[in-house]
Structure formats: structure tokens, C-alpha cells
Design a protein around this motif. Structure first.
Motif, PDB file in Angstrom:
ATOM      1  N   ARG A 165      -3.913 -10.139  -8.196  1.00 28.15           N
ATOM      2  CA  ARG A 165      -3.077 -11.254  -8.673  1.00 28.15           C
ATOM      3  C   ARG A 165      -2.958 -11.228 -10.194  1.00 28.15           C
ATOM      4  NH1 ARG A 165      -1.604 -10.588  -4.052  1.00 28.15           N
ATOM      5  NH2 ARG A 165      -2.663 -11.660  -2.348  1.00 28.15           N
ATOM      6  N   LEU A 166      -4.039 -10.817 -10.868  1.00 24.51           N
ATOM      7  CA  LEU A 166      -3.988 -10.723 -12.324  1.00 24.51           C
ATOM      8  C   LEU A 166      -2.958  -9.680 -12.753  1.00 24.51           C
ATOM      9  CD1 LEU A 166      -5.183 -11.519 -15.094  1.00 24.51           C
ATOM     10  CD2 LEU A 166      -6.894  -9.713 -14.766  1.00 24.51           C
ATOM     11  N   LEU A 167      -3.001  -8.501 -12.132  1.00 30.60           N
ATOM     12  CA  LEU A 167      -2.053  -7.445 -12.483  1.00 30.60           C
ATOM     13  C   LEU A 167      -0.631  -7.823 -12.093  1.00 30.60           C
ATOM     14  CD1 LEU A 167      -4.670  -5.901 -13.042  1.00 30.60           C
ATOM     15  CD2 LEU A 167      -3.676  -3.911 -11.885  1.00 30.60           C
ATOM     16  N   GLU A 168      -0.478  -8.434 -10.921  1.00 30.05           N
ATOM     17  CA  GLU A 168       0.853  -8.857 -10.502  1.00 30.05           C
ATOM     18  C   GLU A 168       1.424  -9.897 -11.474  1.00 30.05           C
ATOM     19  OE1 GLU A 168       0.682  -8.346  -5.624  1.00 30.05           O
ATOM     20  OE2 GLU A 168       0.128 -10.256  -6.538  1.00 30.05           O
ATOM     21  N   PHE A 170       1.150  -9.882 -14.516  1.00 30.04           N
ATOM     22  CA  PHE A 170       1.680  -9.150 -15.665  1.00 30.04           C
ATOM     23  C   PHE A 170       2.863  -8.266 -15.267  1.00 30.04           C
ATOM     24  CE2 PHE A 170      -2.985  -9.238 -17.143  1.00 30.04           C
ATOM     25  CZ  PHE A 170      -2.810 -10.467 -17.758  1.00 30.04           C
ATOM     26  N   GLY A 171       3.347  -8.457 -14.025  1.00 30.98           N
ATOM     27  CA  GLY A 171       4.487  -7.672 -13.559  1.00 30.98           C
ATOM     28  C   GLY A 171       4.142  -6.233 -13.218  1.00 30.98           C
ATOM     29  N   PHE A 172       2.889  -5.998 -12.827  1.00 31.30           N
ATOM     30  CA  PHE A 172       2.431  -4.635 -12.537  1.00 31.30           C
ATOM     31  C   PHE A 172       2.107  -4.507 -11.050  1.00 31.30           C
ATOM     32  CE2 PHE A 172      -0.560  -1.116 -12.370  1.00 31.30           C
ATOM     33  CZ  PHE A 172       0.006  -0.199 -13.232  1.00 31.30           C
ATOM     34  N   TYR A 173       2.669  -3.460 -10.408  1.00 32.24           N
ATOM     35  CA  TYR A 173       2.499  -3.319  -8.963  1.00 32.24           C
ATOM     36  C   TYR A 173       2.100  -1.900  -8.535  1.00 32.24           C
ATOM     37  CZ  TYR A 173       4.970  -7.755  -9.147  1.00 32.24           C
ATOM     38  OH  TYR A 173       5.335  -9.061  -9.446  1.00 32.24           O
ATOM     39  N   ASP A 174       1.931  -0.999  -9.485  1.00 36.51           N
ATOM     40  CA  ASP A 174       1.497   0.364  -9.135  1.00 36.51           C
ATOM     41  C   ASP A 174      -0.019   0.363  -8.963  1.00 36.51           C
ATOM     42  OD1 ASP A 174       4.004   1.452  -9.120  1.00 36.51           O
ATOM     43  OD2 ASP A 174       3.935   2.117 -11.192  1.00 36.51           O
ATOM     44  N   ILE A 175      -0.441  -0.204  -7.837  1.00 37.79           N
ATOM     45  CA  ILE A 175      -1.855  -0.506  -7.614  1.00 37.79           C
ATOM     46  C   ILE A 175      -2.374   0.217  -6.369  1.00 37.79           C
ATOM     47  CG2 ILE A 175      -3.496  -2.364  -7.104  1.00 37.79           C
ATOM     48  CD1 ILE A 175      -1.513  -4.284  -8.522  1.00 37.79           C
ATOM     49  N   VAL A 176      -3.580   0.760  -6.485  1.00 33.11           N
ATOM     50  CA  VAL A 176      -4.333   1.297  -5.346  1.00 33.11           C
ATOM     51  C   VAL A 176      -5.638   0.512  -5.281  1.00 33.11           C
ATOM     52  CG1 VAL A 176      -5.436   3.340  -4.349  1.00 33.11           C
ATOM     53  CG2 VAL A 176      -3.322   3.581  -5.678  1.00 33.11           C
ATOM     54  N   LEU A 177      -6.133   0.254  -4.077  1.00 32.45           N
ATOM     55  CA  LEU A 177      -7.337  -0.563  -3.911  1.00 32.45           C
ATOM     56  C   LEU A 177      -8.440   0.210  -3.196  1.00 32.45           C
ATOM     57  CD1 LEU A 177      -5.666  -3.891  -2.697  1.00 32.45           C
ATOM     58  CD2 LEU A 177      -6.481  -3.372  -4.996  1.00 32.45           C
ATOM     59  N   SER A 178      -9.677  -0.055  -3.601  1.00 29.47           N
ATOM     60  CA  SER A 178     -10.823   0.483  -2.856  1.00 29.47           C
ATOM     61  C   SER A 178     -11.912  -0.568  -2.785  1.00 29.47           C
ATOM     62  CB  SER A 178     -11.357   1.761  -3.507  1.00 29.47           C
ATOM     63  OG  SER A 178     -11.879   1.504  -4.795  1.00 29.47           O
ATOM     64  N   GLN A 196      -5.260  -6.728   6.274  1.00 32.90           N
ATOM     65  CA  GLN A 196      -4.484  -7.840   6.821  1.00 32.90           C
ATOM     66  C   GLN A 196      -3.831  -8.689   5.733  1.00 32.90           C
ATOM     67  OE1 GLN A 196      -7.465  -9.969   9.030  1.00 32.90           O
ATOM     68  NE2 GLN A 196      -7.517  -8.491  10.713  1.00 32.90           N
ATOM     69  N   LEU A 197      -4.232  -8.461   4.479  1.00 30.63           N
ATOM     70  CA  LEU A 197      -3.857  -9.379   3.407  1.00 30.63           C
ATOM     71  C   LEU A 197      -2.933  -8.792   2.351  1.00 30.63           C
ATOM     72  CD1 LEU A 197      -7.399 -10.966   2.853  1.00 30.63           C
ATOM     73  CD2 LEU A 197      -5.491 -11.906   4.188  1.00 30.63           C
ATOM     74  N   CYS A 198      -2.693  -7.487   2.376  1.00 29.51           N
ATOM     75  CA  CYS A 198      -1.804  -6.903   1.373  1.00 29.51           C
ATOM     76  C   CYS A 198      -1.238  -5.585   1.888  1.00 29.51           C
ATOM     77  CB  CYS A 198      -2.554  -6.676   0.051  1.00 29.51           C
ATOM     78  SG  CYS A 198      -3.768  -5.341   0.131  1.00 29.51           S
TER      79      CYS A 198
END
Length: 368
Positions: A165-168, A170-178, A196-198
């Protein structure tokens, strides 16, 4: 017919020449284990990993001296996609971006100042550099850990989502999660919950998994189970030891699930008291010769080849293989698609098996 795995639908993220998520194949990552300030040793390991089949290599940046080494590492590593691993010091992430690294990984448990995060995000956005939010159960966001003190799974998930949510924002969406832990059950539960959430792509791994034998088991269960459910877009097997082994195990995991092929699928019986041939030695010989053949003709990678030590399981197992061998009593029986093709002397059976493989490849080519 074995059903194919339906992959989770995700956004796609580009890391130089590699795409993570979307319709892309599951990619393989590893990490250098050298002192990053030793540019020569680090580059040598990056190149060795790439040669072994690693597609994205991560480099630790723990000090200012390591940050200063990044431009030289980037230049010498040629076009291998590189990730800078950042903890505590956002300025090192900026240094990595300026050095030409292709991705940033940071831990939300130790980088939390919104303005400093924004400084990195703005630079990453300018250069088209993605960010992996790498949550580790050992260093969670303190607020999330306090809010879910009795539920580590939710603490991990909410640590990731808070950073998202913090990155979003700032208008940033090139995100990978671990979401990593040394506990396989925590890993499975956390990724399933976050899925289930993103719709961001996931980097899978069981962290601090231990020495090769223990890590191979833990990683195969944790990473493999999620991949079998369609969850996961890029993977790193964590082994205490040679990082080349991480790549080999990752390839085995992907091959076992038929997500990718890195070698001909050789199935061999474990051998027992019925066995009358050296199954272990023959299987190794067959695997080595098929590996050499695959380098000349990649169509070999699409085949399944069976090596069986007796006539009990040989015919049945060979029915599920493209080409098979069952040996015993001084004789080797060669099968194709479960049908007996010929019988040869034991001393000739490996050559006969490989000859049958080559004929099958050629006939397949002629029919297309």
C-alpha cells in the motif's frame, strides 16, 4: 493424461530480459555468497550461476564499500539480470539503481521511513526497476508483529500488504512479493493467504533451509507444493553451501512438476533383491549420454526414458515412457511406448537404448 497445472493469474514484472508473473515460465534465482567488495570473486560466481541455469542473481549490499563495488560488478557481469539485496539502508538501493542493477529487494521489517522509501521508489520508477518486498518471519514490520502477536502468518501477510500500500500510494506497481520462513508450514500458509488478497507475482522460497540434504527436502515440499497449486512465479532454493546446488535443486523441482524441462526425464527403479543389473551405474550412464545428446538436439528434453532392473516393473513402467530398458538374466529388453522392440545382450543395452532414442527423435522430426 496428467492434467497441467493452472497457474495463478498475476501481473507481470520485467527484470531486464526476464519476465516474472503473467504468462511467463517460473524463473530460477540464486544469490552470490562472496564478499561483494571482492568484485572478481563475485562476478566469477555470477557467471558460474548463469552458466548453471540461474536466470536472476541477487547480490548482498550490506555496507558502503559493497555499494561502491556495484558499478564494477554490473559492468563485468555482462547481461545477467542482477538484484541488489538491501537491508536498513535505502541509500544503498539508490546506489544499486544508479549502478544499473535490474531489481531491488528490501525487507519492510527494517526499511520503514516513508520519505526514504519514496526516494527509492521515485528512482526505480524513472529507470523501470521493480522492487521485491521480501518479508522474513525473523524481521517483520514491528506494528504488524505487535498487532498479530499470536498469529505469525497474519503478521507476515500484513507486513507485505502494508508495504504494498505504501508503494502503491507513490504510484508504483512493479512489485514482487515474498513471505519467507524456515518453517515449511508457515511458508505454505502465508503464501496461500496472500494469494487470496492480491495479484502481484510471488517469489517463493524456504529461508535458512539448511545444508543440502535438509534444504532439498524442505524446499521441494514448500516450493513444490505451492507450485503444484499454481502459486509462484520465481523461486530460490536456499542452501547452506554452493549456490550452484541451489540452481540444480530448483531445476529438479520445476522439472518434476513439468513446469519446465532442463534435461531428459530419466525414470529408474530404486533396485531391490530382484535386480540383476547395475541400475545405479546404468542410469547414471544413460543420464550423462542423454544430457550430451540434448545439447546437440534439444528435442531430447521432451522425452521420458526408463531404466528398469527386472521384468516385473519394466514393461509397465516403460509403457509410460517414450523409450525404456528392462535388464536381467544377461539380456536387455528395449521398449518404445510400452511395446517390446528388441532384445540385446546386456553389454549392448545402453547403446541400444540411446540408438532407439535417436531414432525416435529423427522419426518425430520427419513427421512434422
Amino acid at each position: 493424461m496428467t492434467p497441467s497445472i493452472g497457474r495463478r493469474k498475476t501481473r507481470s514484472v520485467r527484470v531486464s530480459s526476464i519476465t516474472i508473473g503473467g504468462e511467463a515460465s517460473v524463473s530460477i534465482q540464486s544469490m552470490t555468497k562472496t564478499d561483494t567488495t571482492d568484485v572478481e570473486a563475485t562476478v566469477r560466481q555470477i557467471r558460474a550461476l548463469a552458466t548453471a541455469g540461474c536466470e536472476i542473481v541477487r547480490v548482498a549490499v550490506p555496507t558502503i564499500e559493497a555499494a561502491k563495488a556495484l558499478p564494477d560488478i554490473r559492468r563485468e557481469a555482462n547481461k545477467v539480470p542482477l538484484v541488489a539485496d538491501i537491508h536498513f539502508h535505502p541509500q544503498f538501493a539508490i546506489a544499486a539503481i544508479e549502478a544499473g542493477f535490474d531489481k531491488i529487494r528490501w525487507n519492510p521489517g527494517n526499511i520503514r521511513n516513508p520519505q526514504r522509501v519514496r526516494d527509492v521508489v521515485d528512482r526505480a520508477k524513472e529507470r523501470g526497476i521493480p522492487i521485491r518486498i521480501g518479508v522474513n518471519v525473523g524481521s517483520l514490520d514491528p506494528e504488524c508483529e505487535a498487532a498479530f502477536s499470536d498469529d505469525l502468518i497474519e503478521a507476515m501477510v500484513h507486513s507485505a500488504l502494508k508495504s504494498v500500500r505504501l508503494l502503491e500510494g507513490f504510484g508504483f506497481y512493479d512489485i514482487v512479493l515474498s513471505l519467507k520462513s524456515s518453517d515449511v508450514r508457515q511458508v505454505l500458509s502465508a503464501y496461500r493467504r496472500l494469494a487470496q488478497l492480491c495479484d502481484y507475482p510471488f517469489h517463493l522460497g524456504v529461508t535458512e533451509a539448511g545444508l543440502p540434504e535438509a534444504s532439498t527436502v524442505k524446499s521441494s515440499i514448500g516450493i513444490g507444493a505451492l507450485l503444484a497449486e499454481g502459486i509462484g512465479d520465481t523461486i530460490r532454493v536456499s542452501i547452506t553451501g554452493d549456490p550452484i546446488e541451489e540452481v540444480k535443486v530448483a531445476q529438479r523441482i520445476l522439472s518434476s512438476l513439468e513446469l519446465r524441462r532442463f534435461g531428459t526425464n530419466v525414470i529408474a527403479c530404486p533396485s531391490c533383491g530382484r535386480c540383476e543389473i547395475d541400475v545405479v551405474g546404468i542410469a547414471k550412464q544413460v543420464e550423462q549420454r542423454l544430457s550430451a545428446l540434448a545439447k546437440q538436439d534439444p528435442r531430447c528434453l521432451d522425452l521420458t526414458v526408463a531404466v528398469m532392473g527386472c521384468v516385473v516393473n519394466g514393461p509397465g513402467e516403460s509403457e509410460h515412457a517414450d523409450v525404456g530398458l528392462a535388464g536381467g538374466g544377461g539380456i536387455g529388453v528395449i521398449y518404445r511406448k510400452g511395446k517390446q522392440i528388441r532384445r540385446v545382450a546386456e553389454s549392448e543395452m545402453v547403446d541400444a537404448l540411446l540408438n532407439e532414442v535417436e531414432q525416435l527423435i529423427q522419426q518425430t522430426a520427419d513427421s512434422t
